[in-house]
Design a protein around this motif. Structure first.
Motif, mmCIF file in Angstrom:
data_model
loop_
_atom_site.group_PDB
_atom_site.id
_atom_site.type_symbol
_atom_site.label_atom_id
_atom_site.label_comp_id
_atom_site.label_asym_id
_atom_site.label_seq_id
_atom_site.Cartn_x
_atom_site.Cartn_y
_atom_site.Cartn_z
ATOM 1 N N GLY A 77 47.792 62.546 83.255
ATOM 2 C CA GLY A 77 47.484 61.134 83.397
ATOM 3 C C GLY A 77 46.093 60.717 82.961
ATOM 4 N N PHE A 78 45.312 61.629 82.409
ATOM 5 C CA PHE A 78 43.993 61.249 81.909
ATOM 6 C C PHE A 78 44.166 60.306 80.725
ATOM 7 N N GLY A 79 43.349 59.276 80.675
ATOM 8 C CA GLY A 79 43.377 58.348 79.556
ATOM 9 C C GLY A 79 42.676 58.935 78.340
ATOM 10 N N VAL A 80 42.769 58.226 77.237
ATOM 11 C CA VAL A 80 42.187 58.703 75.981
ATOM 12 C C VAL A 80 40.679 58.891 76.116
ATOM 13 N N GLU A 81 40.004 57.940 76.734
ATOM 14 C CA GLU A 81 38.545 58.061 76.860
ATOM 15 C C GLU A 81 38.157 59.215 77.777
ATOM 16 N N ALA A 82 38.925 59.441 78.821
ATOM 17 C CA ALA A 82 38.662 60.598 79.682
ATOM 18 C C ALA A 82 38.886 61.890 78.893
ATOM 19 N N CYS A 83 39.904 61.905 78.043
ATOM 20 C CA CYS A 83 40.135 63.081 77.183
ATOM 21 C C CYS A 83 38.954 63.286 76.245
ATOM 22 N N ARG A 84 38.418 62.210 75.740
ATOM 23 C CA ARG A 84 37.245 62.302 74.859
ATOM 24 C C ARG A 84 36.074 62.944 75.619
#
Length: 135
Positions: free
Chosen positions: A56-63
């Protein structure tokens, strides 16, 4: 590896891998013929992204996770803090879903679910305060 091989290795669709490239999460090399070439680090990064997205991590958290993954001088406390922030978001979503369930459940229970036209669910959607419980 080419994109098809990577797709199988990391269990992500080719389209998703291309999207991650478009937004800069992965930057595979390009061969002379223009084909993408993914090395072992690209594969690891895609595995991290895929698993993080499944959690459930968002794209920015993945970044941010990728930046921490790439930083050999990182502190594990930074990674933990990011995960804690995500857990807080998950808890907020759970609370919102529980609230929605509390509103919808009485309507579902009140609906006869038969051939009659009367429907407590539709009535509850039109007149929401008539079905809400008071505390």
């Amino acid at each position: 590896m080419n994109i098809g091989e990577v797709s199988k290795a990391v269990e992500l669709p080719v389209k998703t891998i291309r999207y991650y490239e478009d937004i800069g999460l992965v930057t595979p090399d390009r061969l002379g013929n223009g084909y993408r070439f993914f090395d072992d680090l690209d594969v690891e990064r895609l595995k991290l992204i895929g698993r993080a997205r499944n959690l459930g991590f968002g794209v920015e958290a993945c970044r941010r996770l990728l930046a921490l993954y790439d930083d050999s001088g990182r502190a594990s406390s930074d990674v933990k803090q990011l995960a804690i922030e995500h857990l807080v978001e998950i808890d907020q979503k759970i609370a919102e879903l529980e609230s929605l369930r509390k509103l919808l459940l009485p309507m579902v229970e009140a609906c006869k679910g038969n051939e009659d036209a009367d429907c407590a669910i539709l009535d509850g959607l039109v007149h929401p305060h008539a079905t809400e419980e008071t505390d």
